[in-house]
Design an enzyme around this catalytic site. Sequence first.
Site, short mmCIF file in Angstrom:
data_model
loop_
_atom_site.label_atom_id
_atom_site.label_comp_id
_atom_site.label_asym_id
_atom_site.label_seq_id
_atom_site.Cartn_x
_atom_site.Cartn_y
_atom_site.Cartn_z
N ASP A 205 0.85 -1.20 0.00
CA ASP A 205 0.00 0.00 0.00
C ASP A 205 0.88 1.25 0.00
O ASP A 205 2.04 1.20 0.41
CB ASP A 205 -0.87 0.05 1.27
CG ASP A 205 -1.85 -1.11 1.32
OD1 ASP A 205 -2.17 -1.67 0.25
OD2 ASP A 205 -2.29 -1.44 2.44
N1 URA Z 1 -1.15 -5.91 3.97
C1 URA Z 1 -1.67 -4.66 3.97
O1 URA Z 1 -2.70 -4.41 4.54
N2 URA Z 1 -0.98 -3.69 3.32
C2 URA Z 1 0.19 -3.91 2.70
O2 URA Z 1 0.78 -2.96 2.14
C3 URA Z 1 0.71 -5.21 2.71
C4 URA Z 1 0.02 -6.20 3.35
#
Ligand code: URA
Length: 230
Positions: free
Chosen positions: A101
């Site tokens: 993310d």
């Molecule tokens: N899980 C999440 O919620 N975000 C990420 O960036 C990676 C794994």
Amino acid sequence: MIRLDKFLSDNANLTRKTAKHALHRGDVTVDGVVVKKPDIKISNQQVRLNGELIEIVGDLYIMLHKPADYVCSTVDDDGLSVLNLIDAPWREKLHIAGRLDKDTTGLVLLTSDGKWSHQVTSPNAKCTKEYLVTVERPLSNELVTEFENGIMLNNENKPTKPAQLTILSEYRAKLVISEGKYHQVKRMFAAVGNHVKILHRSRVGELVLDESLKEGEWIKLTEQQYLSFS
Ligand code: URA
């Protein structure tokens, strides 16, 4: 054997079109002889562009320390794609093997090898990922068993696979998961009434984020490292 214009676009930061222009101008030699035809086939010859020997780039395997605010997609209007952190002529060949993310930091793998990224990201590959998580509410020991047994996430029809939670302090934990569902870590903590404030990926498979890499920096993986996924 490969067409000369393809060899140039694969290895010399040219498109097929600009490779043809370079050939037409007489900028390219093959074993010392100027060659203007784009479709001649070459294999082991020495190809030079404006006198510079072109090295075969081959497949690329990169480990990057992703900073927050960068997105794991190839295009971003603000220029904040992780690909912009790679200031090399061959960066257009790369794609991202397992996204994070925008607000997550840590280990991102990039490659030009489609088969390899499939091995890294395929749900069947059993490639585990380790995250360091800071949450909003205190962590309880019961969570370790809950995560081990699987958590039912919103909009899913089966629970998550067993995940290993190690509580490091009241608000910090290490979580190892073997799947890569959309926003999985954040959704797992949300499902138990908590909220992820800071998320950092520290390992994918056997690859641990290199401690010497500062945020925004990257290195090429060694053969031993990238072969650890096969
Ligand atoms: N899980 C999440 O919620 N975000 C990420 O960036 C990676 C794994």
